[in-house]
Scaffold this active site. Sequence first.
Site, PDB file in Angstrom:
ATOM      1  N   GLU A 394       0.858  -1.178   0.000  1.00 49.32           N
ATOM      2  CA  GLU A 394       0.000   0.000   0.000  1.00 49.32           C
ATOM      3  C   GLU A 394       0.901   1.237   0.000  1.00 49.32           C
ATOM      4  O   GLU A 394       1.131   1.814  -1.027  1.00 49.32           O
ATOM      5  CB  GLU A 394      -0.958  -0.054   1.193  1.00 49.32           C
ATOM      6  CG  GLU A 394      -2.056   0.974   1.041  1.00 49.32           C
ATOM      7  CD  GLU A 394      -3.373   0.588   1.686  1.00 49.32           C
ATOM      8  OE1 GLU A 394      -3.501  -0.512   2.207  1.00 49.32           O
ATOM      9  OE2 GLU A 394      -4.289   1.435   1.661  1.00 49.32           O
ATOM     10  N   ASP A 401      -5.263  10.051   6.976  1.00 46.01           N
ATOM     11  CA  ASP A 401      -4.257   9.785   8.006  1.00 46.01           C
ATOM     12  C   ASP A 401      -3.365  11.005   8.200  1.00 46.01           C
ATOM     13  O   ASP A 401      -3.072  11.421   9.321  1.00 46.01           O
ATOM     14  CB  ASP A 401      -3.368   8.590   7.609  1.00 46.01           C
ATOM     15  CG  ASP A 401      -4.163   7.372   7.177  1.00 46.01           C
ATOM     16  OD1 ASP A 401      -5.188   7.538   6.493  1.00 46.01           O
ATOM     17  OD2 ASP A 401      -3.758   6.251   7.500  1.00 46.01           O
ATOM     18  N   GLU A 663      -2.267  -0.278  13.147  1.00 45.44           N
ATOM     19  CA  GLU A 663      -3.412   0.153  12.335  1.00 45.44           C
ATOM     20  C   GLU A 663      -4.721  -0.137  13.083  1.00 45.44           C
ATOM     21  O   GLU A 663      -5.624   0.692  13.106  1.00 45.44           O
ATOM     22  CB  GLU A 663      -3.401  -0.622  11.016  1.00 45.44           C
ATOM     23  CG  GLU A 663      -4.584  -0.338  10.122  1.00 45.44           C
ATOM     24  CD  GLU A 663      -4.460  -1.037   8.769  1.00 45.44           C
ATOM     25  OE1 GLU A 663      -3.835  -2.108   8.699  1.00 45.44           O
ATOM     26  OE2 GLU A 663      -4.991  -0.493   7.787  1.00 45.44           O
TER      27      GLU A 663
HETATM   28  C1  BGC Z   1      -5.092   2.677   4.705  1.00 46.43           C
HETATM   29  C2  BGC Z   1      -5.565   3.718   5.656  1.00 46.43           C
HETATM   30  C3  BGC Z   1      -6.463   4.643   4.875  1.00 46.43           C
HETATM   31  C4  BGC Z   1      -7.646   3.824   4.441  1.00 46.43           C
HETATM   32  C5  BGC Z   1      -8.747   4.593   3.796  1.00 46.43           C
HETATM   33  C6  BGC Z   1      -6.268   1.925   4.242  1.00 46.43           C
HETATM   34  O1  BGC Z   1      -5.975   0.857   3.455  1.00 46.43           O
HETATM   35  O2  BGC Z   1      -4.095   1.888   5.253  1.00 46.43           O
HETATM   36  O3  BGC Z   1      -4.599   4.256   6.427  1.00 46.43           O
HETATM   37  O4  BGC Z   1      -6.767   5.819   5.462  1.00 46.43           O
HETATM   38  O5  BGC Z   1      -7.232   2.724   3.672  1.00 46.43           O
HETATM   39  O6  BGC Z   1      -9.592   3.889   3.019  1.00 46.43           O
END
Ligand code: BGC
Length: 792
Positions: A394, A401, A663
């Site tokens: 990712e 964030d 997370e």
């Molecule tokens: C991320 C997050 C992000 C979110 C929003 C995730 O996969 O790791 O930090 O804000 O997706 O959809």
Amino acid sequence: MKKKRRIFAAAAWTAISLCAASAADDWVSRAKWIGYDDGKSVVPPEAPSRANKKEERFYLQAVYLRKDFQAGSVAKAILRVTAEGEMVPFLNGKRVATEYFTPGWTEYPTRLYFREYDVTAEVRAGANTLGVILGDGWFRGNLALFGQNHYGKVIRARMELEIEGKDGTKSWVDTDGTWRASTGPILRGDHLSGETYDARLEMPGWCMPGFNAGNWRPVNVGGAAFEPKTIERHPGPPIKIYTEIPAKMLSEPVPGVYIFDLGQNFAGFARLKVDEPAGTAVTLKFGEILNASETVYTDNLMSAYATDVFISQGGPQTWEPLFTYHGFRYVEVRGLTHKPGLTAITGIAIGSELKRTGGFACSDSLINWIYNALIWSQRSNYMEVPTDCPQRDERLGWCGDAQLVCRSALYNFDTRAFLKKWIIDIYDEQSPDGLFQKTAPCICNAGWAPGWADAGIIVPYELWRMTGDISVLRGRYAGMKKFLELSDKAMRKFLGPPRLSDEADWLFMGLCMPFTLVFIAYYAHDLDLMARMAEALGEKVEAGGYRSQFAEVKTAFRDRFVGACNTPDPWTPKWIGADSMTGYALSLSFSLLDSNECVWASERLAQIATGERDQMTGILGTREILPALADTGHREAAYKLLQRRTCPSFGWMADHGGTTLWEHWNGVMEPGRATNWKGKDNENLWDPGMNSFNHESFGSCVQWFYEGILGIAPEEPGFRKVRIRPMPGGGLTFAKGHYDSVRGRIAVEWHHEAGKFTLAVLLPPDTPATVYLPDGSVRAISGKGHFECAFN
Ligand code: BGC
């Protein structure tokens, strides 16, 4: 620009062109894109797989480019470099700068950056060699879960060395058809997949004068994937090594499989020291936690292969990669012919170069843990853009964030240049109708996400609030207005039945919240911030307009979400926003309630926060909940929530092996089992791949450590006036910390014991402060001050 004739023409040495004057930015028109498209493709030993999608990926070898040249006596030499791909420049056998992933990540077709280095000391009178190793990077390598070749299938370098002679003449060594190309030991270099290095293919002296490049090939000139609209100087900090981490423990859970524990989760890579027979392939796998079997857990990496391979040329060797990074604490090493020592692996932590500007410590070890965990998570995720996580496939600049954490980040580190650069990324991605995207750079347009899109307003505001730098706002005002116009239209649409969405408060536990509530709350908040920014820009009438719009949206919010409501949908609020903590926290923190409502809403919030222990805010609520409680008379409830140890809580992370912020509140439920689930009934399992142990997003609470616990905050943008309002509580006997503002250091230390509160404050010169003591008294000071009061 008038070019003078070529002057040197020795057999192996191509001449360089001379000219009377040069402007740095002209270099782009002189230097050409060069590359080498005949490298072999290599498949990694194991094909990376994603649970639902198996695929093979092919990696091309990194490209080596070189050019010999002659120089006269040198007064000044400047090297300018850029790439479609990423590059490591060399001059006369030495790496020009220990920087990574140059020239960084942008929306490349719109904007590409170059870096500039003063290499005066490196260029010699006589024979020299300029070279570069070119890799895939964000440009051609794996990018998030979208695979390879996102920006282009070919990689190219563009460089110029500008030399000013002692006689005042200028000459240039530009990338052009006279350069030579080769592949070398780097068989695969990819941020997500890892690096494969075959040391038997090393080419000693490849970037030194006198090297025999007889079997090197002509370069490909031109043929870049595209010509970016702008090529300009990188405005942000480079990625550099900031620390080295020695291995703490070594185990061998399976014969021949060695696990190195570095004791700290971080982003970077490992330096390997081995003494192995030629041809031995040593494999390094990286992970954040261990399986129950004590091997490295990799299910949460998704398709990120995160594996480096080093093939020995025989004898003692030290190796580290150039074109990859991993998020890890453990390194699993296989393929060695004998048991290694602890020093065989050293962790090398990299990140955007940021100077510390803040410090914090108090008598509570859990609060200190949260603070330090954010420092590491921020270090790991401020990697050219503020990424969500450094380990799985990712690693994107998620706007939600980053807007949530940016105030904490600004206190912790000097992130001014880093955020200014990222604001450019946000605005480069703004759609023609005004929408800011969920990620910047944006690699997949995923629609409107409240709390994410608002980064286009909030990040410039926060930067201005902390630094007083109005120029940040000036260039962005028109874009902000456009977004608010679009929000106004969207509000009418969203005022229909509320939608339920995880993104309403991503990663909450317990009660979900209507998407519409988040949308309207954030829209109101944006209007409030916009009114302040318009005022600061001298747009008084528009500021008034935004204030009245804020009042209207606030009314709409209260009509829809506050108190009993008769709409038939299941997400009808009991009190505010389905009675979720975040609904109360946003309403209080964004000033969306009248004073009576504040009283009962904050009481209800304190009741849930301290009573209902299976509930926890997601990332949006976590920033707001502590000030929402503390500023409405529920300071002890704020501390109690912060100091909670049962799941979900920060304490749970700390007590279950966390060294960075997770997370998920429940990322690990029992040692060796990275299980996580949504909601209290263990229903709705998350994909195990979506379980990072190094996410900065919950770290947004740290701004309250500075502004609440210590009480340091700007009363005017840029700390022209300071507010000191410490908030003792939670059984803390002391707290101390500082912030190096643009005006100088602001330091606070307080002690609280046996009903007595003492406070010491230090301010920069010419910076007045108002001090609010916990007994309710208020003092005005400048310079420094000591205060005492009774407080229980
Ligand atoms: C991320 C997050 C992000 C979110 C929003 C995730 O996969 O790791 O930090 O804000 O997706 O959809």
